[in-house]
Write an enzyme that holds these catalytic residues in place. Structure first.
Site, PDB file in Angstrom:
ATOM      1  N   ASP A   1      -3.948  26.812  26.763  1.00  0.00           N
ATOM      2  CA  ASP A   1      -4.559  25.754  26.021  1.00  0.00           C
ATOM      3  C   ASP A   1      -4.582  25.647  24.551  1.00  0.00           C
ATOM      4  OD1 ASP A   1      -6.235  23.583  26.194  1.00  0.00           O
ATOM      5  OD2 ASP A   1      -8.026  24.570  26.094  1.00  0.00           O
TER       6      ASP A   1
ATOM      7  N   ARG B   1       0.007  24.410  18.862  1.00  0.00           N
ATOM      8  CA  ARG B   1       0.750  25.289  17.842  1.00  0.00           C
ATOM      9  C   ARG B   1       2.010  25.442  18.393  1.00  0.00           C
ATOM     10  NH1 ARG B   1      -4.333  29.340  17.729  1.00  0.00           N
ATOM     11  NH2 ARG B   1      -5.176  27.023  18.343  1.00  0.00           N
TER      12      ARG B   1
ATOM     13  N   GLU C   1      -1.988  25.027  23.057  1.00  0.00           N
ATOM     14  CA  GLU C   1      -0.503  24.619  23.322  1.00  0.00           C
ATOM     15  C   GLU C   1       0.266  23.691  21.972  1.00  0.00           C
ATOM     16  OE1 GLU C   1      -2.547  20.926  23.428  1.00  0.00           O
ATOM     17  OE2 GLU C   1      -2.878  22.723  24.456  1.00  0.00           O
TER      18      GLU C   1
ATOM     19  N   LYS D   1      -8.919  23.819  31.353  1.00  0.00           N
ATOM     20  CA  LYS D   1     -10.224  23.437  30.498  1.00  0.00           C
ATOM     21  C   LYS D   1     -11.146  23.203  31.913  1.00  0.00           C
ATOM     22  CE  LYS D   1      -8.123  20.804  26.935  1.00  0.00           C
ATOM     23  NZ  LYS D   1      -8.767  21.596  25.776  1.00  0.00           N
TER      24      LYS D   1
ATOM     25  N   ASP E   1      -3.586  17.073  27.951  1.00  0.00           N
ATOM     26  CA  ASP E   1      -3.747  18.506  27.941  1.00  0.00           C
ATOM     27  C   ASP E   1      -5.097  18.981  28.945  1.00  0.00           C
ATOM     28  OD1 ASP E   1      -4.137  21.101  27.075  1.00  0.00           O
ATOM     29  OD2 ASP E   1      -5.450  20.670  25.354  1.00  0.00           O
TER      30      ASP E   1
ATOM     31  N   ASP F   1      -4.794  13.753  22.943  1.00  0.00           N
ATOM     32  CA  ASP F   1      -4.258  14.901  22.289  1.00  0.00           C
ATOM     33  C   ASP F   1      -2.982  14.720  21.603  1.00  0.00           C
ATOM     34  OD1 ASP F   1      -4.968  17.100  21.366  1.00  0.00           O
ATOM     35  OD2 ASP F   1      -4.032  18.524  22.998  1.00  0.00           O
TER      36      ASP F   1
ATOM     37  N   LYS G   1       2.147  16.481  16.839  1.00  0.00           N
ATOM     38  CA  LYS G   1       1.740  17.049  18.201  1.00  0.00           C
ATOM     39  C   LYS G   1       1.614  15.749  18.780  1.00  0.00           C
ATOM     40  CE  LYS G   1      -2.106  19.311  20.594  1.00  0.00           C
ATOM     41  NZ  LYS G   1      -3.299  19.691  20.226  1.00  0.00           N
TER      42      LYS G   1
END
Length: 562
Positions: A382, A386, A384, A311, A304, A322, A299
């Site tokens: 949020d 996965r 994202e 957020k 993010d 991230d 990932k």
């Protein structure tokens, strides 16, 4: 990347000369009679005697004393304390991945103190009494030389952003590495070849970690998706057996990785923030020795924001980190190429995006079709991570099946690596977690990772996927096939770091490759959540946490045979 310090190995203290080092770091279990009676202590035991006489705490923590008999006149004593108590492990030697509250390990602390004193060529003498193998149930000291070297190399590392700043302000003469060399003295080392091999492994792992750290420390403008790709390409360009490919064409990404494409839609308006996919392949130099094929998915969310599920409350702070799953995955491929591991092939896919906000943002309530033809109901933009990994997992699944159909019987496993959830931190604090499907549990891949992490000072917890995780994401209407998530933060959701693995399995088509599918169709899958282990959880003032380089060393221990 900056060149690593030279590593010099010695089997006896007598091999050192005062000109070969400018500080002596003594890493000992305790400053007691056995340590002081060793032959190596003869030249410096007298220097510490006055301090021992006036300070009963002397030798219980890192201390520097002047000693004319050692190089540079600098003697650093760095005790580990006990190594055989209930919760002791190799981190007390190394300091690698050590929670701030428990104090840094002796090796890293000692070398860092020598650096602070001005040393550039320290020698480290290991005067340790290690427990017998198996004496401490939750400790493994079998890799202690490697983790000690890794700790010293970590203490020497200067981040990419600092190196670039120094180069910009001081020019070509800028100091971009804290140490020129590290001398390691392992008295009585019986096998010189084994010691040399440990140093080679440590150097390769550190090079991989440094790629991960260089990318990880870069801010979101320094390390956009395209910048990450360029950094990786430069790092692997001359590495034997490693090939590089990148996909930037948005139309190709839309067709091949639709979940990534839709997650990244709001970033399309600015070319530098658009998504890309990096593919790395490593092939063993000795094909006949290959024992398994690792399919690795990382990932790489370079920032993010949460997308349209914004957020809030300061939670966006640190979200340039991230991408650490992709950073670690790329680092492991680099390290494997440098060591020329004969028993492993790797196919690595890194999904790089910025989860931006804009008029074209992905929206909750959308239903998006995955690469595997599974209808995904979006609940929280949020979540994202996965999404961006699922289609690459599906591609890995396709490649494994194609290889088997062509007669390839090499065991294969898929691993995802991600800073995925806050829940894993709530559950385990500064430790990573593995979540494995039935075939991977049966083959003990999750336990291999945990065992390796223990030996390298990067412990992992093994979480078990339960029926509730699959039931949680299973669609209850005919309008979709799987739910991406709920609308709550993972920290407020039961089993918040386990059920995302169930989502990836369902949305990628891996649910058709469980134990019940039979040996020919079953595919081992391990999701590795490093949200807790990728950073050291210690915030210096208002700054961001340090980065650990997890899980490069853990994967090396789990998958290398050399």
């Amino acid at each position: 990347m900056a060149a690593l310090p030279q590593i010099r190995l010695h089997s006896a203290y007598s091999e050192l000369t005062t000109s070969s080092h400018d500080a002596l770091v003594v890493v000992c279990t305790a400053l007691d009679a056995p340590t002081l009676q060793s032959a190596s202590a003869a030249c410096w035991a007298g220097a510490i005697a006055p301090y021992r006489e006036v300070d009963r705490e002397f030798g219980t923590s890192v201390v520097l004393v002047p000693a004319a008999s050692v190089g540079g006149g600098r003697l650093v004593l760095s005790p580990t304390g006990t190594l055989d108590d209930d919760t002791d492990d190799v981190r007390k030697i190394s300091g690698e991945h050590t929670p701030a509250a428990s104090g840094a390990g002796a090796f890293k602390s000692g070398v860092a103190r020598a650096i602070e004193a001005g040393a550039q060529r320290p020698a480290v003498l290991l005067a340790l009494r290690l427990p017998a193998a198996g004496a401490v149930p939750d400790a493994d000291y079998s890799r202690w030389v490697e983790v000690a070297l890794l700790a010293a190399l970590d203490a020497s590392y200067v981040t990419l952003v600092v190196r670039e700043h120094r180069m910009a302000t001081a020019g070509a003469g800028a100091v971009v590495e804290k140490l020129a060399s590290i001398g390691l003295v392992v008295e009585g080392a019986a096998d010189a070849a084994e010691l040399s091999n440990a140093a080679k492994r440590a150097a390769a792992i550190e090079a991989g970690r440094r790629l991960a750290l260089d990318m990880g420390y870069g801010d979101p403008e320094r390390m956009t998706p395209y910048s990450c790709a360029q950094t990786i390409e430069a790092a692997v360009a001359a590495v034997p057996g490693v090939s590089y490919e990148e996909i930037k064409d948005l139309e190709v990404i839309r067709k091949e990785y639709p979940l990534l494409y839709n997650s990244a839609r709001a970033s399309f308006s600015e070319p530098t923030t658009r998504p890309c996919v990096v593919k790395l392949e490593y092939r063993s130099p000795e094909p006949a020795k290959v024992k398994e094929h690792l399919h690795l998915v990382g990932k790489g969310v370079t920032y993010d924001t949460g997308g349209i599920s914004l957020k809030t409350g300061g939670s966006m702070r640190g979200m340039s980190r991230d991408k650490l799953g992709a950073c670690g995955a790329a680092g492991f491929v680099l390290a494997t190429g440098l060591i020329q591991e004969p028993g492993l092939n790797i196919s690595c896919i890194l999904a790089l995006e910025r989860n931006s906000i804009g008029p074209n943002s992905l929206l909750p309530d959308e239903v998006v079709l995955s690469r595997a033809g599974v209808r995904v109901l979006i609940s929280d933009t949020d979540a994202e991570g996965r999404l961006v990994m699922t289609d690459p997992v599906s591609e890995c699944r396709e490649r494994i099946l194609a290889a088997r159909a062509a007669g390839d019987k090499t065991p294969a496993v898929i691993c995802t690596v991600a800073t995925l959830t806050g829940h894993v931190i709530r559950a385990y604090g500064p430790y990573g977690a593995t979540v494995a499907n039935g075939p991977a549990r049966g083959a003990k891949y999750d336990r291999r990772l945990a065992a390796s992490g223990l030996a390298y000072g990067d412990p992992f917890e093994n979480s078990i996927m339960r029926r509730e995780d699959h039931q949680f994401v299973q669609a209850k209407t005919d309008r979709e096939d799987v739910y991406q998530s709920n609308s709550l933060p993972s920290t407020l959701t039961d089993r918040g770091h386990q059920y995302p693995a169930a989502f990836i399995i369902k949305a990628s088509g891996l649910d058709k490759h469980s134990l019940s599918a039979g040996a020919q169709l079953a595919i081992p899958f391990v999701h590795v959540d490093i949200a807790g282990s990728a950073e050291d959880a210690h915030v210096p003032g208002l700054g961001l946490c340090a980065i650990t380089g997890s899980p490069v060393a853990t994967f090396a221990g789990a998958f290398w045979t050399a």
